[in-house]
Motif scaffolding. Structure first.
Motif, PDB file in Angstrom:
ATOM      1  N   UNK A  62       1.533   4.192   8.856  1.00 42.03           N
ATOM      2  CA  UNK A  62       0.260   3.985   8.785  1.00 42.03           C
ATOM      3  C   UNK A  62       0.223   3.518   7.118  1.00 42.03           C
ATOM      4  N   UNK A  63      -0.004   2.301   6.781  1.00 47.56           N
ATOM      5  CA  UNK A  63      -0.436   1.798   5.359  1.00 47.56           C
ATOM      6  C   UNK A  63      -1.831   1.917   4.980  1.00 47.56           C
ATOM      7  N   UNK A  64      -2.026   2.767   3.907  1.00 48.95           N
ATOM      8  CA  UNK A  64      -3.425   2.867   3.392  1.00 48.95           C
ATOM      9  C   UNK A  64      -3.520   1.644   2.229  1.00 48.95           C
ATOM     10  N   UNK A  65      -4.308   1.094   2.344  1.00 49.35           N
ATOM     11  CA  UNK A  65      -4.827  -0.134   1.425  1.00 49.35           C
ATOM     12  C   UNK A  65      -6.285  -0.365   1.498  1.00 49.35           C
ATOM     13  N   UNK A  66      -7.006  -0.954   0.352  1.00 51.28           N
ATOM     14  CA  UNK A  66      -8.355  -1.390   0.311  1.00 51.28           C
ATOM     15  C   UNK A  66      -8.920  -1.919   1.513  1.00 51.28           C
ATOM     16  N   UNK A  67     -10.032  -1.972   1.837  1.00 50.19           N
ATOM     17  CA  UNK A  67     -10.606  -2.882   2.859  1.00 50.19           C
ATOM     18  C   UNK A  67     -10.566  -4.171   2.744  1.00 50.19           C
TER      19      UNK A  67
ATOM     20  N   UNK B 246      -9.437   6.396   7.777  1.00 51.13           N
ATOM     21  CA  UNK B 246      -9.914   5.633   6.727  1.00 51.13           C
ATOM     22  C   UNK B 246      -9.353   3.955   6.797  1.00 51.13           C
ATOM     23  N   UNK B 247      -9.400   3.162   5.838  1.00 49.45           N
ATOM     24  CA  UNK B 247      -8.819   1.917   5.707  1.00 49.45           C
ATOM     25  C   UNK B 247      -7.348   1.910   5.679  1.00 49.45           C
ATOM     26  N   UNK B 248      -6.703   1.489   6.926  1.00 49.55           N
ATOM     27  CA  UNK B 248      -5.460   1.430   6.820  1.00 49.55           C
ATOM     28  C   UNK B 248      -4.842   0.506   7.851  1.00 49.55           C
ATOM     29  N   UNK B 249      -3.694   0.216   7.787  1.00 45.78           N
ATOM     30  CA  UNK B 249      -2.791  -0.740   8.706  1.00 45.78           C
ATOM     31  C   UNK B 249      -1.978   0.128   9.385  1.00 45.78           C
TER      32      UNK B 249
ATOM     33  N   UNK C 174       0.942  -1.344  -0.064  1.00 49.23           N
ATOM     34  CA  UNK C 174       0.101   0.032   0.032  1.00 49.23           C
ATOM     35  C   UNK C 174       0.950   1.284   0.124  1.00 49.23           C
ATOM     36  N   UNK C 175       0.413   2.365   0.376  1.00 49.86           N
ATOM     37  CA  UNK C 175       0.770   3.538   0.593  1.00 49.86           C
ATOM     38  C   UNK C 175       0.931   3.899   1.922  1.00 49.86           C
ATOM     39  N   UNK C 176       2.215   4.710   2.278  1.00 50.67           N
ATOM     40  CA  UNK C 176       2.432   5.176   3.636  1.00 50.67           C
ATOM     41  C   UNK C 176       1.748   6.533   3.735  1.00 50.67           C
ATOM     42  N   UNK C 177       0.643   6.759   4.440  1.00 52.18           N
ATOM     43  CA  UNK C 177       0.052   8.152   4.702  1.00 52.18           C
ATOM     44  C   UNK C 177       0.330   8.799   5.886  1.00 52.18           C
ATOM     45  N   UNK C 178       1.044   8.137   6.861  1.00 51.79           N
ATOM     46  CA  UNK C 178       1.668   8.567   8.092  1.00 51.79           C
ATOM     47  C   UNK C 178       2.945   8.029   8.386  1.00 51.79           C
ATOM     48  N   UNK C 179       3.964   8.784   8.471  1.00 52.62           N
ATOM     49  CA  UNK C 179       5.298   8.197   8.834  1.00 52.62           C
ATOM     50  C   UNK C 179       5.573   8.047  10.232  1.00 52.62           C
ATOM     51  N   UNK C 180       6.980   7.519  10.427  1.00 52.63           N
ATOM     52  CA  UNK C 180       7.431   7.010  11.704  1.00 52.63           C
ATOM     53  C   UNK C 180       7.920   8.514  12.509  1.00 52.63           C
ATOM     54  N   UNK C 181       7.524   8.371  13.722  1.00 50.84           N
ATOM     55  CA  UNK C 181       8.190   9.272  14.911  1.00 50.84           C
ATOM     56  C   UNK C 181       8.206   8.732  15.957  1.00 50.84           C
ATOM     57  N   UNK C 182       9.284   8.541  16.498  1.00 50.16           N
ATOM     58  CA  UNK C 182       9.623   7.598  17.803  1.00 50.16           C
ATOM     59  C   UNK C 182       8.963   8.182  18.986  1.00 50.16           C
ATOM     60  N   UNK C 183       8.502   9.332  19.101  1.00 54.27           N
ATOM     61  CA  UNK C 183       7.736   9.719  20.173  1.00 54.27           C
ATOM     62  C   UNK C 183       6.384  10.112  19.841  1.00 54.27           C
TER      63      UNK C 183
END
Length: 281
Positions: free
Chosen positions: A183-188, A259-262, A168-177
């Motif tokens: 967050x990986x956006x993908x179809x339901x 939305x739908x994401x992991x 899928x597509x990374x919609x929200x990246x990593x931040x240690x704090x």
């Protein structure tokens, strides 16, 4: 020789009814040019500041805004879905060709395996047995130098191969704090897979994370899969790398769900690490 006299100009502001002079400006030709150029520069600076520092910049054709980003993510998901659909049709056509030619039809993983190179079929049984013996002896000799009693060697996280949990597509990246994961956006209902062999230590529901699964792996590595629509494993289950463990959805705290994401987290030695450095999405 008479000195050339400087030519001056006068601009007068007069009241129309009484002809009373309100203000008078005297200037030369050079002064008029300087004032005109200064006015143009000031107006351009004001226009540039308004456009670049306010929401008006989104009116510029082709300027990327939030709507543009959403469309890019949606198009990426559609392309991935089309690639999967093309793969299924390719496997179907291959299976149909085998059936029509009188061969046994393939199902499930056999169809995928059939796409791998088949050069080993050209080798004789004796040659394959010889190569198998060499491979077994090589592996056995390497295991003699393992540090653990059972012969298993624990590689550092940089030397491990992680299975892709979800395409899928990374919609929200990593931040240690603030956000110790991605967050990986993908179809339901897309299938979520385990990144390594391990044991499910937690599988259930929380108000913040929704349906979530936590897996303990060798080498003090833990993987977390949150915001699932449905868990396919329960606590205590043994899982293999690439095996299905959940389905993508949008559950948990409404204010945190986009939305739908992991929501995927990777922990090593008790600290979160950026999954994008070790997995391809």
């Amino acid at each position: 020789m008479a000195k050339k006299q400087k030519t001056l100009y006068r601009l007068t502001l007069t009241e129309d009814a009484t002809h009373k002079k309100i203000n008078i400006w005297r200037f030369s030709r050079l002064g008029a040019i300087v004032m005109a150029v200064t006015a143009v520069v000031v107006l351009f600076g004001i226009y540039f500041a308004i456009v670049s520092l306010t929401p008006l910049k989104t009116t510029i054709p082709g300027y990327p805004d939030a709507h543009f980003k959403r469309n890019a993510i949606a198009n990426s998901i559609k392309i991935d879905s089309l690639e999967n659909e093309m793969l299924r049709w390719t496997l179907y056509a291959q299976n149909l060709s085998r059936v029509l030619s009188g061969e046994e039809g393939l199902e499930g993983q056999d169809s995928i395996i059939s796409n791998t190179p088949r050069f080993l079929e050209e080798l004789s049984g004796k040659e394959m047995a010889r190569r198998d013996s060499i491979l077994r002896s090589t592996v056995a000799s390497e295991e003699k130098f393992g540090l653990k009693k059972d012969g298993d060697r624990v590689l550092p996280i940089e030397g491990m191969h992680f299975f892709t949990p979800l395409k899928g597509t990374i919609s929200n990246g990593f931040d240690m704090v603030i956000h110790p994961g991605v967050d990986i956006t993908a179809p339901a209902k897309s299938v979520v897979s385990a990144v390594l062999d391990g044991t499910v230590v937690s599988a259930g529901w929380t108000d913040d994370a929704g349906y979530s699964i936590i897996i303990q792996h060798a080498g003090n590595i833990i993987s977390c899969y949150k915001r699932n629509e449905q868990n396919l494993r329960k606590a205590g289950d043994k899982v293999k790398a690439g095996s299905p463990i959940a389905m993508v959805g949008s559950t948990g705290n409404i204010s945190l769900t986009g939305g739908n994401h992991l929501h995927f987290e990777l922990w090593y030695n008790g600290e979160p690490v950026d999954p994008a450095k070790y997995c391809s999405f």
